[in-house]
Design a protein around this motif. Structure first.
Motif, PDB file in Angstrom:
ATOM      1  N   ILE A 142       3.852  15.245  -4.220  1.00 44.97           N
ATOM      2  CA  ILE A 142       3.897  13.861  -4.669  1.00 44.97           C
ATOM      3  C   ILE A 142       5.347  13.401  -4.705  1.00 44.97           C
ATOM      4  N   GLU A 143       5.586  12.275  -4.061  1.00 44.63           N
ATOM      5  CA  GLU A 143       6.931  11.723  -4.015  1.00 44.63           C
ATOM      6  C   GLU A 143       7.173  10.845  -5.228  1.00 44.63           C
ATOM      7  N   GLU A 144       8.446  10.665  -5.544  1.00 42.94           N
ATOM      8  CA  GLU A 144       8.824   9.737  -6.601  1.00 42.94           C
ATOM      9  C   GLU A 144       8.507   8.316  -6.129  1.00 42.94           C
ATOM     10  N   PRO A 145       8.213   7.420  -7.062  1.00 46.45           N
ATOM     11  CA  PRO A 145       7.974   6.033  -6.654  1.00 46.45           C
ATOM     12  C   PRO A 145       9.212   5.451  -5.968  1.00 46.45           C
ATOM     13  N   ARG A 146       8.981   4.643  -4.953  1.00 42.71           N
ATOM     14  CA  ARG A 146      10.084   3.991  -4.254  1.00 42.71           C
ATOM     15  C   ARG A 146      10.614   2.828  -5.086  1.00 42.71           C
ATOM     16  N   SER A 147      11.860   2.533  -4.908  1.00 42.21           N
ATOM     17  CA  SER A 147      12.434   1.346  -5.546  1.00 42.21           C
ATOM     18  C   SER A 147      11.877   0.110  -4.837  1.00 42.21           C
ATOM     19  N   ALA A 148      12.000  -1.031  -5.473  1.00 40.23           N
ATOM     20  CA  ALA A 148      11.567  -2.289  -4.858  1.00 40.23           C
ATOM     21  C   ALA A 148      12.332  -2.544  -3.561  1.00 40.23           C
ATOM     22  N   VAL A 149      13.605  -2.225  -3.563  1.00 40.74           N
ATOM     23  CA  VAL A 149      14.426  -2.411  -2.360  1.00 40.74           C
ATOM     24  C   VAL A 149      13.888  -1.559  -1.217  1.00 40.74           C
ATOM     25  N   GLN A 150      13.530  -0.298  -1.506  1.00 38.82           N
ATOM     26  CA  GLN A 150      13.001   0.581  -0.468  1.00 38.82           C
ATOM     27  C   GLN A 150      11.618   0.118  -0.006  1.00 38.82           C
ATOM     28  N   ARG A 151      10.778  -0.322  -0.942  1.00 36.52           N
ATOM     29  CA  ARG A 151       9.446  -0.819  -0.555  1.00 36.52           C
ATOM     30  C   ARG A 151       9.563  -2.057   0.326  1.00 36.52           C
ATOM     31  N   LYS A 152      10.514  -2.945   0.024  1.00 35.90           N
ATOM     32  CA  LYS A 152      10.721  -4.117   0.880  1.00 35.90           C
ATOM     33  C   LYS A 152      11.184  -3.677   2.265  1.00 35.90           C
ATOM     34  N   ALA A 153      12.133  -2.752   2.333  1.00 31.13           N
ATOM     35  CA  ALA A 153      12.617  -2.258   3.633  1.00 31.13           C
ATOM     36  C   ALA A 153      11.477  -1.615   4.424  1.00 31.13           C
ATOM     37  N   ASP A 154      10.658  -0.817   3.757  1.00 35.44           N
ATOM     38  CA  ASP A 154       9.514  -0.181   4.426  1.00 35.44           C
ATOM     39  C   ASP A 154       8.511  -1.231   4.903  1.00 35.44           C
ATOM     40  N   THR A 155       8.304  -2.262   4.090  1.00 35.23           N
ATOM     41  CA  THR A 155       7.370  -3.332   4.456  1.00 35.23           C
ATOM     42  C   THR A 155       7.877  -4.093   5.675  1.00 35.23           C
ATOM     43  N   LEU A 156       9.148  -4.442   5.688  1.00 31.46           N
ATOM     44  CA  LEU A 156       9.716  -5.152   6.835  1.00 31.46           C
ATOM     45  C   LEU A 156       9.682  -4.286   8.098  1.00 31.46           C
ATOM     46  N   ALA A 157       9.885  -2.977   7.932  1.00 30.72           N
ATOM     47  CA  ALA A 157       9.787  -2.069   9.082  1.00 30.72           C
ATOM     48  C   ALA A 157       8.359  -2.057   9.632  1.00 30.72           C
ATOM     49  N   LEU A 158       7.369  -2.037   8.735  1.00 31.50           N
ATOM     50  CA  LEU A 158       5.971  -2.070   9.178  1.00 31.50           C
ATOM     51  C   LEU A 158       5.668  -3.390   9.882  1.00 31.50           C
ATOM     52  N   LEU A 159       6.082  -4.500   9.288  1.00 32.66           N
ATOM     53  CA  LEU A 159       5.804  -5.810   9.878  1.00 32.66           C
ATOM     54  C   LEU A 159       6.436  -5.962  11.261  1.00 32.66           C
ATOM     55  N   SER A 160       7.535  -5.282  11.495  1.00 33.73           N
ATOM     56  CA  SER A 160       8.256  -5.384  12.771  1.00 33.73           C
ATOM     57  C   SER A 160       7.866  -4.291  13.762  1.00 33.73           C
ATOM     58  N   SER A 161       6.991  -3.392  13.359  1.00 37.77           N
ATOM     59  CA  SER A 161       6.655  -2.246  14.208  1.00 37.77           C
ATOM     60  C   SER A 161       5.843  -2.669  15.434  1.00 37.77           C
ATOM     61  N   PRO A 162       5.944  -1.876  16.499  1.00 37.11           N
ATOM     62  CA  PRO A 162       5.148  -2.180  17.688  1.00 37.11           C
ATOM     63  C   PRO A 162       3.655  -2.107  17.389  1.00 37.11           C
ATOM     64  N   VAL A 163       2.931  -3.021  17.974  1.00 34.45           N
ATOM     65  CA  VAL A 163       1.478  -3.128  17.854  1.00 34.45           C
ATOM     66  C   VAL A 163       1.066  -3.128  16.380  1.00 34.45           C
ATOM     67  N   LEU A 164       1.286  -4.246  15.756  1.00 38.65           N
ATOM     68  CA  LEU A 164       0.960  -4.433  14.341  1.00 38.65           C
ATOM     69  C   LEU A 164      -0.498  -4.846  14.199  1.00 38.65           C
ATOM     70  N   ASP A 165      -1.337  -3.901  13.822  1.00 39.93           N
ATOM     71  CA  ASP A 165      -2.755  -4.172  13.622  1.00 39.93           C
ATOM     72  C   ASP A 165      -3.056  -4.313  12.137  1.00 39.93           C
ATOM     73  N   GLY A 166      -3.914  -5.250  11.807  1.00 50.67           N
ATOM     74  CA  GLY A 166      -4.277  -5.453  10.415  1.00 50.67           C
ATOM     75  C   GLY A 166      -5.705  -5.938  10.288  1.00 50.67           C
ATOM     76  N   TRP A 167      -6.182  -5.925   9.058  1.00 49.09           N
ATOM     77  CA  TRP A 167      -7.502  -6.444   8.728  1.00 49.09           C
ATOM     78  C   TRP A 167      -7.310  -7.811   8.097  1.00 49.09           C
ATOM     79  N   VAL A 168      -7.944  -8.818   8.659  1.00 46.77           N
ATOM     80  CA  VAL A 168      -7.783 -10.189   8.203  1.00 46.77           C
ATOM     81  C   VAL A 168      -9.082 -10.653   7.561  1.00 46.77           C
ATOM     82  N   ALA A 169      -8.957 -11.124   6.321  1.00 49.02           N
ATOM     83  CA  ALA A 169     -10.104 -11.662   5.592  1.00 49.02           C
ATOM     84  C   ALA A 169      -9.844 -13.135   5.310  1.00 49.02           C
ATOM     85  N   THR A 170     -10.891 -13.934   5.446  1.00 46.01           N
ATOM     86  CA  THR A 170     -10.818 -15.351   5.128  1.00 46.01           C
ATOM     87  C   THR A 170     -11.848 -15.635   4.040  1.00 46.01           C
TER      88      THR A 170
END
Length: 147
Positions: A2-30
């Motif tokens: 189990i890893e230590e919780p990430r800081s908000a800064v690290q979670r934002k960086a990880d989120t931006l990396a995911l959003l910018s990653s090649p072939v970004l697939d997601g589940w969209v609900a309306t």
């Protein structure tokens, strides 16, 4: 392990990396009964979806103006609440099409005249891996990054 919780800064960086990653697939609900997988692109702080304009998800999203998008895995999830900023035929958006095609493995400009881009403005973004990150999971609120 189990890893230590990430800081908000690290979670934002990880989120931006995911959003910018090649072939970004997601589940969209309306607001409708549909939850569908769509390939997305991150362009100028917006999520871009490309789909047939006659698709029930596109119709519902255009009618309601709201969506929730789930990205990642259950133990490394990003949830995005978004508002439809605009929609337009893929043939009328060469700059968006170029950005979408660069990030993904598909060119919606070749999909036919019924395809549209749905430009989604994130209003809230949450990211967490395990329960210990849930209390501080909100990274964006009311369209503004908190970090």
């Amino acid at each position: 392990m189990i890893e230590e919780p990430r800081s908000a800064v690290q979670r934002k960086a990880d989120t931006l990396a995911l959003l910018s990653s090649p072939v970004l697939d997601g589940w969209v609900a309306t607001d409708g009964p549909n939850l569908v997988p769509l390939t997305l692109a991150w362009f100028r702080e917006r999520l871009i979806a490309a789909t047939d304009g006659a698709n029930p998800t596109a119709k519902t999203l255009i009618a309601t103006g709201r969506a929730r998008i789930g990205l990642g895995h259950t133990r490394d999830v990003v949830l995005v609440d978004a508002e439809l900023e605009r929609w337009l035929p893929v043939t009328e958006a060469p700059e968006i099409n170029d950005a979408y095609t660069t990030q993904n493995d598909w060119d919606p400009g070749k999909a036919g005249p019924s395809y549209v881009f749905l430009v989604l403005r994130p209003t809230r973004i949450q990211a967490w891996r395990e329960a210990d990150e849930i209390p501080a999971r909100t990274l964006m609120r009311d369209g503004a990054w908190l970090i």
